[in-house]
Design an enzyme around this catalytic site. Sequence first.
Site, PDB file in Angstrom:
ATOM      1  N   SER A   1       0.878  -1.169   0.000  1.00 51.83           N
ATOM      2  CA  SER A   1       0.000   0.000   0.000  1.00 51.83           C
ATOM      3  C   SER A   1       0.912   1.215   0.000  1.00 51.83           C
ATOM      4  CB  SER A   1      -0.837  -0.003   1.286  1.00 51.83           C
ATOM      5  OG  SER A   1      -1.429   1.265   1.512  1.00 51.83           O
TER       6      SER A   1
ATOM      7  N   TYR B   1      -1.855  -1.392  10.437  1.00 61.01           N
ATOM      8  CA  TYR B   1      -1.826  -1.474   8.964  1.00 61.01           C
ATOM      9  C   TYR B   1      -0.521  -0.903   8.419  1.00 61.01           C
ATOM     10  CZ  TYR B   1      -3.852  -1.142   4.220  1.00 61.01           C
ATOM     11  OH  TYR B   1      -4.119  -1.274   2.875  1.00 61.01           O
TER      12      TYR B   1
HETATM   13  P1  NAD Z   1     -11.335  -6.296   0.040  1.00 60.84           P
HETATM   14  O1  NAD Z   1     -11.908  -6.227   1.403  1.00 60.84           O
HETATM   15  O2  NAD Z   1     -12.156  -5.979  -1.146  1.00 60.84           O
HETATM   16  O3  NAD Z   1     -10.678  -7.727  -0.205  1.00 60.84           O
HETATM   17  C1  NAD Z   1      -9.936  -8.373   0.769  1.00 60.84           C
HETATM   18  C2  NAD Z   1      -9.829  -9.837   0.387  1.00 60.84           C
HETATM   19  O4  NAD Z   1      -9.083 -10.506   1.407  1.00 60.84           O
HETATM   20  C3  NAD Z   1     -11.178 -10.538   0.291  1.00 60.84           C
HETATM   21  O5  NAD Z   1     -11.121 -11.498  -0.732  1.00 60.84           O
HETATM   22  C4  NAD Z   1     -11.310 -11.196   1.658  1.00 60.84           C
HETATM   23  O6  NAD Z   1     -12.180 -12.320   1.651  1.00 60.84           O
HETATM   24  C5  NAD Z   1      -9.870 -11.609   1.870  1.00 60.84           C
HETATM   25  N1  NAD Z   1      -9.551 -11.869   3.270  1.00 60.84           N
HETATM   26  C6  NAD Z   1      -9.774 -11.090   4.356  1.00 60.84           C
HETATM   27  N2  NAD Z   1      -9.352 -11.721   5.464  1.00 60.84           N
HETATM   28  C7  NAD Z   1      -8.853 -12.914   5.062  1.00 60.84           C
HETATM   29  C8  NAD Z   1      -8.284 -14.018   5.747  1.00 60.84           C
HETATM   30  N3  NAD Z   1      -8.138 -14.035   7.079  1.00 60.84           N
HETATM   31  N4  NAD Z   1      -7.891 -15.089   5.012  1.00 60.84           N
HETATM   32  C9  NAD Z   1      -8.053 -15.105   3.668  1.00 60.84           C
HETATM   33  N5  NAD Z   1      -8.598 -14.098   2.976  1.00 60.84           N
HETATM   34  C10 NAD Z   1      -8.986 -13.010   3.673  1.00 60.84           C
HETATM   35  O7  NAD Z   1     -10.048  -5.338   0.129  1.00 60.84           O
HETATM   36  P2  NAD Z   1      -9.101  -4.705  -0.987  1.00 60.84           P
HETATM   37  O8  NAD Z   1      -9.221  -3.243  -0.865  1.00 60.84           O
HETATM   38  O9  NAD Z   1      -9.272  -5.359  -2.305  1.00 60.84           O
HETATM   39  O10 NAD Z   1      -7.697  -5.090  -0.348  1.00 60.84           O
HETATM   40  C11 NAD Z   1      -6.811  -6.038  -0.924  1.00 60.84           C
HETATM   41  C12 NAD Z   1      -5.392  -5.673  -0.529  1.00 60.84           C
HETATM   42  O11 NAD Z   1      -5.067  -4.396  -1.059  1.00 60.84           O
HETATM   43  C13 NAD Z   1      -5.188  -5.573   0.984  1.00 60.84           C
HETATM   44  O12 NAD Z   1      -3.945  -6.123   1.333  1.00 60.84           O
HETATM   45  C14 NAD Z   1      -5.191  -4.077   1.226  1.00 60.84           C
HETATM   46  O13 NAD Z   1      -4.452  -3.727   2.348  1.00 60.84           O
HETATM   47  C15 NAD Z   1      -4.541  -3.588  -0.051  1.00 60.84           C
HETATM   48  N6  NAD Z   1      -4.790  -2.185  -0.357  1.00 60.84           N
HETATM   49  C16 NAD Z   1      -6.044  -1.719  -0.541  1.00 60.84           C
HETATM   50  C17 NAD Z   1      -6.229  -0.378  -0.836  1.00 60.84           C
HETATM   51  C18 NAD Z   1      -7.574   0.215  -1.070  1.00 60.84           C
HETATM   52  O14 NAD Z   1      -7.661   1.451  -1.173  1.00 60.84           O
HETATM   53  N7  NAD Z   1      -8.620  -0.567  -1.199  1.00 60.84           N
HETATM   54  C19 NAD Z   1      -5.132   0.480  -0.927  1.00 60.84           C
HETATM   55  C20 NAD Z   1      -3.864  -0.039  -0.720  1.00 60.84           C
HETATM   56  C21 NAD Z   1      -3.700  -1.382  -0.444  1.00 60.84           C
END
Ligand code: NAD
Length: 256
Positions: free
Chosen positions: A138, A151
Amino acid sequence: MLKNKTALVTGSTSGIGLGIAKALARQGANIVLNGFGDVEGARQQIEALGVPVFYHGADMSRPADIEDMMHAAEQRFGRVDILVNNAGIQHVAPIEDFPPERWDAIIAINLSSAFHTTRLALPAMKAANWGRIINVASVHGLVASAQKSAYVAAKHGLVGLTKVVALETATTGVTCNAICPGWVLTPLVQKQVDAKAAALGISNEEATRLLLGEKEPSMQFTTPEELGELAVFFCSPAANNVRGVAWNMDGGWAAQ
Ligand code: NAD
């Protein structure tokens, strides 16, 4: 480009992980899905792209589940060639109010799971002299925000882990890199928009503008599709010698 390769994407039933899984599937890769929620919906979206899909419901906070998933993926497809460590959760609170169990869960899911998948995937990648490890960190792996202690610590840790793995594989055909998105409008961020709207008594639209305006100069969300294309680049021959980078796609967030 990725036919006969297998990509395992943790947390790929939703958001960024699903976007990356679809982009790799479009290149012909077999896909190992993981995560909770709408598993069938995710499976159908990948199957529609004409590649084989295998789902494993490992909980990324549990090392034994992760071992089981890695073995099951190898049994199904022979080897994991592309590992995308994407599963992640968030909790927002000042550090003195931060529930210790949320700290532990965030470190386990957002950081330690990548250690476990990587240590288990590397031997076969090294033996094949080809592999790609892509860590979805991130912009919070590069800079901090208040109220996100676990985080930010986990994502900075993940960027550090990326560099170590890149060094340990530097003379091989295996590469390891991190992707650092700014805001992406997924369920993880929608929760933060909703919380802001409720706390300030404003509309969702206004809360979205505030959220972007605080951090992201472009005032635009990055999309899972764009992040998927970056993952495809990391898997391409052009990226053979891209090693240990933390590549932001953040609308200028970290440039400030
Ligand atoms: P999201 O909530 O849409 O997806 C998260 C995914 O992780 C889902 O498939 C969920 O089922 C899975 N998950 C959660 N806990 C779990 C566990 N214990 N075991 C297995 N799977 C699990 O979130 P997202 O925004 O798509 O985030 C995905 C990644 O991107 C994360 O690592 C997040 O930190 C990172 N990220 C997101 C953003 C943003 O703005 N959305 C920005 C930077 C980084």
